[in-house]
Design a protein around this motif. Structure first.
Motif, short mmCIF file in Angstrom:
data_model
loop_
_atom_site.label_atom_id
_atom_site.label_comp_id
_atom_site.label_asym_id
_atom_site.label_seq_id
_atom_site.Cartn_x
_atom_site.Cartn_y
_atom_site.Cartn_z
N THR A 192 0.85 -1.19 0.00
CA THR A 192 0.00 0.00 0.00
C THR A 192 0.88 1.24 0.00
O THR A 192 2.09 1.16 0.29
CB THR A 192 -0.89 0.03 1.25
OG1 THR A 192 -0.04 0.22 2.41
CG2 THR A 192 -1.66 -1.27 1.41
N GLU A 194 1.01 3.36 2.22
CA GLU A 194 1.53 3.49 3.59
C GLU A 194 2.76 2.61 3.81
O GLU A 194 3.61 2.91 4.66
CB GLU A 194 0.44 3.13 4.60
CG GLU A 194 -0.70 4.13 4.69
CD GLU A 194 -1.62 4.11 3.48
OE1 GLU A 194 -2.20 5.18 3.15
OE2 GLU A 194 -1.76 3.03 2.83
N ASP A 195 2.85 1.51 3.07
CA ASP A 195 4.01 0.63 3.17
C ASP A 195 5.25 1.22 2.49
O ASP A 195 6.37 0.79 2.76
CB ASP A 195 3.72 -0.72 2.51
CG ASP A 195 2.65 -1.52 3.22
OD1 ASP A 195 2.58 -1.46 4.46
OD2 ASP A 195 1.87 -2.20 2.52
N THR A 197 7.71 3.29 2.61
CA THR A 197 8.26 4.12 3.69
C THR A 197 9.60 4.77 3.34
O THR A 197 10.07 5.63 4.08
CB THR A 197 8.44 3.27 4.96
OG1 THR A 197 9.22 2.11 4.66
CG2 THR A 197 7.08 2.84 5.52
N LYS A 206 4.04 9.10 -3.51
CA LYS A 206 4.03 7.63 -3.41
C LYS A 206 2.61 7.15 -3.73
O LYS A 206 1.94 6.53 -2.91
CB LYS A 206 4.49 7.20 -2.02
CG LYS A 206 5.89 7.71 -1.70
CD LYS A 206 6.26 7.47 -0.25
CE LYS A 206 7.59 8.12 0.07
NZ LYS A 206 7.99 7.92 1.50
N THR A 207 2.18 7.45 -4.94
CA THR A 207 0.88 7.06 -5.44
C THR A 207 1.06 6.13 -6.63
O THR A 207 2.16 6.06 -7.21
CB THR A 207 0.07 8.29 -5.89
OG1 THR A 207 0.77 8.91 -6.98
CG2 THR A 207 -0.10 9.29 -4.75
#
Length: 308
Positions: A192, A194-195, A197, A206-207
């Motif tokens: 995801t 969120e991962d 990092t 980070k899309t």
């Protein structure tokens, strides 16, 4: 007691509250001592960050990390590739995090190969002969295929993929750092946002859309030249190449060790458990499996303390 794993890119801490992961790029002068200030309590520590290229040698990196930890953390004990704890910088401290994991798991899973897939590397460790693992350097592990230098987030796509086939045409790739493994795995739904990092190669968003743009650059294109489908082809072929590297290393370890089971840990645990028919440590020990060496070194230290 807490467990600390100091890598070149990430600092991972396990305490009674759970797992804490901090982006900590040592080669950029990350303030390790400051990041450790909230964790100033007795600790068991492992490291692999001594290989960061800001250090001229491993022992220089070891000394720097030990001193940084000791600035903040009282009663720190450092686990080495000799499977012993030390309180001063010694060469055995280099890259011992994988051995701490093996030390913790070897009795419960004596017939398994451990695959720990993190942001940067994949550790492949047969657990049924611990004595033979002691003293292995990263160089020896590379030679034995126990260390596969590819991970879920920080791998340059061009280090794994030399060409991509776009709509039937073989296309050599640029070797610039245009896209990372995180871009491929994000586009393919393996992680995801969120991962994701670590910083993106272009320090951009980070899309999925941004990741597709970066993947297109790998073949020196814009999205309007090859389309999103072309960028996805790059992602899929990268994943096929990366999967092949890791699965072959695991197969080799299974054959040579005689082990019959695969257990997985790290950010790539679920993905590779599906590929290999293995079980994830997340099912066994929960979220701390994402920071397995930090958790393992704490458990090994507590076990040794109870035996003394």
């Amino acid at each position: 007691m807490i467990g600390i794993d100091i890598g070149g890119a990430n600092l991972k801490v396990v305490d009674d509250a759970g797992v804490h992961i901090h982006y900590c790029p040592l080669w950029q002068g990350a303030p390790l001592a400051e990041l450790l200030e909230p964790y100033a309590e007795p600790a068991a520590v492992v490291m692999s960050g001594e290989l960061a290229d800001c250090f001229v040698s491993k022992i220089e990196g070891i000394r720097w990390i030990v001193e940084a930890v000791q600035e903040t953390v009282r009663d720190a004990a450092f686990y080495g590739t000799d499977a012993a704890f030390h309180t001063r910088p010694v060469p055995d401290l280099a890259a011992a995090n994988w051995l701490a994991s093996a030390d913790y798991l070897r009795e419960e899973y004596p017939d398994a190969v451990l695959l720990d897939v993190g942001s940067t590397t994949a550790d492949v460790t047969p657990l049924n002969n611990f004595e033979e693992l002691k003293g292995l350097t990263d160089t020896r592990r590379l030679q034995k295929r126990y260390l596969v230098y590819t991970g879920m987030l920080r791998t340059n796509v061009a280090t794994i993929l030399s060409s991509a086939t776009l709509d039937g045409t073989v296309t050599p790739v640029s070797t610039e750092y245009f896209a990372a493994s995180a871009d491929a795995h994000l586009v393919l739904g393996h992680i995801t946002p969120e991962d994701y990092t670590c910083p993106a190669p272009d320090n951009g968003e980070k899309t999925v859309d941004a990741a597709l743009r970066r993947l297109a650059r790998v073949v020196c294109a814009d999205i309007d030249e090859i389309g999103s489908s072309g960028a996805v082809q790059v992602a899929r072929q990268f994943w096929e190449a990366q999967r092949t590297l890791v699965v072959r290393a695991v197969g080799r370890a299974l054959f040579q060790s005689g082990a019959e089971q695969v257990i997985t840990a790290g950010i790539g645990a679920d993905l590779f458990a599906r590929e290999l028919g293995g079980i994830t440590l997340n099912q066994e020990i929960g979220a701390v499996s994402d920071a397995l060496p930090a958790y393992a070194v704490r458990e090994v230290a507590l076990r040794q303390r109870d035996c003394d």
